[in-house]
Design a protein around this motif. Sequence first.
Motif, PDB file in Angstrom:
ATOM      1  N   MET A 125       0.849  -1.202   0.000  1.00  0.00           N
ATOM      2  CA  MET A 125       0.000   0.000   0.000  1.00  0.00           C
ATOM      3  C   MET A 125       0.878   1.243   0.000  1.00  0.00           C
ATOM      4  O   MET A 125       0.813   2.094   0.872  1.00  0.00           O
ATOM      5  CB  MET A 125      -0.909  -0.016   1.218  1.00  0.00           C
ATOM      6  N   LYS A 141      -9.605   1.119  -1.273  1.00  0.00           N
ATOM      7  CA  LYS A 141      -8.824   0.224  -0.410  1.00  0.00           C
ATOM      8  C   LYS A 141      -9.524  -0.032   0.929  1.00  0.00           C
ATOM      9  O   LYS A 141      -9.537  -1.157   1.429  1.00  0.00           O
ATOM     10  CB  LYS A 141      -7.441   0.820  -0.188  1.00  0.00           C
ATOM     11  N   TYR A 163     -15.827  -1.243  -3.355  1.00  0.00           N
ATOM     12  CA  TYR A 163     -14.394  -1.363  -3.677  1.00  0.00           C
ATOM     13  C   TYR A 163     -14.182  -1.390  -5.192  1.00  0.00           C
ATOM     14  O   TYR A 163     -13.352  -0.659  -5.732  1.00  0.00           O
ATOM     15  CB  TYR A 163     -13.848  -2.630  -3.022  1.00  0.00           C
TER      16      TYR A 163
END
Length: 710
Positions: free
Chosen positions: A1, A319, A344
């Motif tokens: 991430m 996310k 999402y």
Amino acid sequence: MNKFFRAYPLIVLACYFISFNSFGQDQTYIDSLKQITETTDNDSIKIDALMKWDRLIMYTDEELDFELMHKISNICKKNMEKGVVECEPYFYRTLSYTCNQLGWIYGQRGDIQSSLSYHTESLQLSEELKEYGGMSRAHNDLGMLHGRLKNYEFATFHFNEGIKYARLSGEEHLEMSHQFNLVSLYSDLSDNKEGNEKETYKDTVLTKYSNLLFQLDNLLESDSLAINLRHRFNYYKSATLVNVASIYASRQQNTLALNYSTEALEISKKNDDIENISYALLQISECHLDMGNIDQSIAIAHESLEYSERSSMADLISKASHVLSEAYKEKKNYNQALVYFEQYVTFKDSVFNKENQRALIQQQYKFEFEKKSIEDSLIHANEQYLKDEEIGKQELTIKNERAQKSKLYIFIAFLAFIAVAIYLGFRQKKKANKLIHSQKREVEEHQKKMIDSITYAQKIQKSLLPNIADIQTHFPSFKNLNLPKDIVSGDFYWFHHEAGISYLVLSDCTGHGVPGAFMSMIGVSLLNEIIVTKKETKLDRILTLLDDRIQVLLGQHDQDASEDGMELGIIKLDHRSNKMDFAGARQNLYLVREEGTEIIKGNIRPIGGWVRKRSRLADFTSQSISLDALKAIYLATDGLEDQLGGQHYKKFGRKQFVQLISEMETNPDMEILRKKLTNWRGNVEQLDDISVIGIRMESRATSVHYNTCL
């Protein structure tokens, strides 16, 4: 991430903090700014008020920020269409900033196409203005967009370009931002590796992040650090901590990941940094999900999603929704899992422009939801499966034996093929070496002929230039410095004397080398035609005629025509009346007087080129020069000021040039200038042709005396 840094202009951050600390959320001040925008007819004042208003709300009200940026952009475009030349750079700079800001907002909303369009426009505007800071920021934001889209080659290109222009601008925080983004990009690339290579990539990234954190801590320890820089460096530090936490989480080292994420969250909350708060909360939620703390993961993911929605960050919304979907699936709450999985995919698709997969998602979760109801039938099916598995094992054993034999046959055939290939390759290599040797000789011969031709062209070009002895007949102290980048040059000087009047020209043609030399020959020919043949004496008229003839010769009649042309300065001196005039096309005249050096600026309009802006450019003008207390005069092409070098790899610059000619006073010494420039360059390549001419002005009382041989 991994996340990337955005490179904000320091002036924007400074103004934001000054405004915020001075006025806070003072609605009275905002109302006064709003009233100015509604009542004034002066667009510059209106833009100034809108910018101050925006700096108060840009971090707290994205919708209003979006609206104000569009208003400012429209005002700039309206004024640029009017063609007010003296105000044009202001509107260009402002439009470049608003395009960059709009590109960022569209990117956060997931509208990648609009974001790319605005950032590209911002880059083009900054390039036209030669504003390295704006170019660096635009390259940074374009690199971030391509990084999010996994276009790693484009992202790397833009970050490296951003570093180059950050160094040229002297804004060190910009270079730090680009360096961080390259590390983050390197970390993303590690996701595409496997096994030991992947872990090696991650170790390298952790080392780079540790070095960055060390630098940031040292900077933040300074008590004299400006408020805006402290905010920026804290932003950098929290983002770095989140990325480090992400790497540890990928290795299931969740305790370390939680420590780094928690530290990032504390810094971000003190900094009122919504973006990094969202990232830190998301990382903490992922760690708890991986550790089995489902309820805690859900609560924190909801908090991250709330911050993400407040700032309309599509990537973070996607996310956070994914984490919630996985957490609810672990709790067997398939309805909520489906809701967040759909959210999402919706936001993920808005960022990456993929086809909507809603039907596939529903089918997947329909299966999960109905799985419980068919559990009993699965027990029965399991018994049948055990029987089938035994049969499958027997079939697999036979299949494996056949596969081993096939591999052996293939290996033997491969060895035979390699042996034949090596033999044939050896024979081919001998033939190829002979051919390469022959081709090398041929290339060298062609190269020698080409260099000989260009060297001969240099002789022709020099023969067209005036004899220095002729110039010194009328200007005894005339000195010149001519340093071509290549064998032939795009710079040239020109001289003509007639009836007691001298004309002296220094010109810089588009490009260098052979193309520049061709343009210089055209320039010499046209000056002979206009001044010598047609007897034109007015300097502004000479530049206008030269501009018209270049446009005709190069066919510059529409917006798709070439942008070739030249920058030129011309001096006219009447030896009998001691009067001097000057006109310049993007070239200045430097006057060294007893009280200091004065710069007489030429028009911003070039000779030829600038096809798209020509209708908005002012006409050429001529200026009379006072000869009182005048010690020396200089003309110089921009290759001198733009030459990179020195300890910090910066431009030579106008300030250093002015200081140098001021120190030489009445004795223009080109050897001093040559040595200074050589030391400045060091091992750096010469970027452009460099030309300088200088004349000492010998004065007595109030009149200036020259050799008046007519």
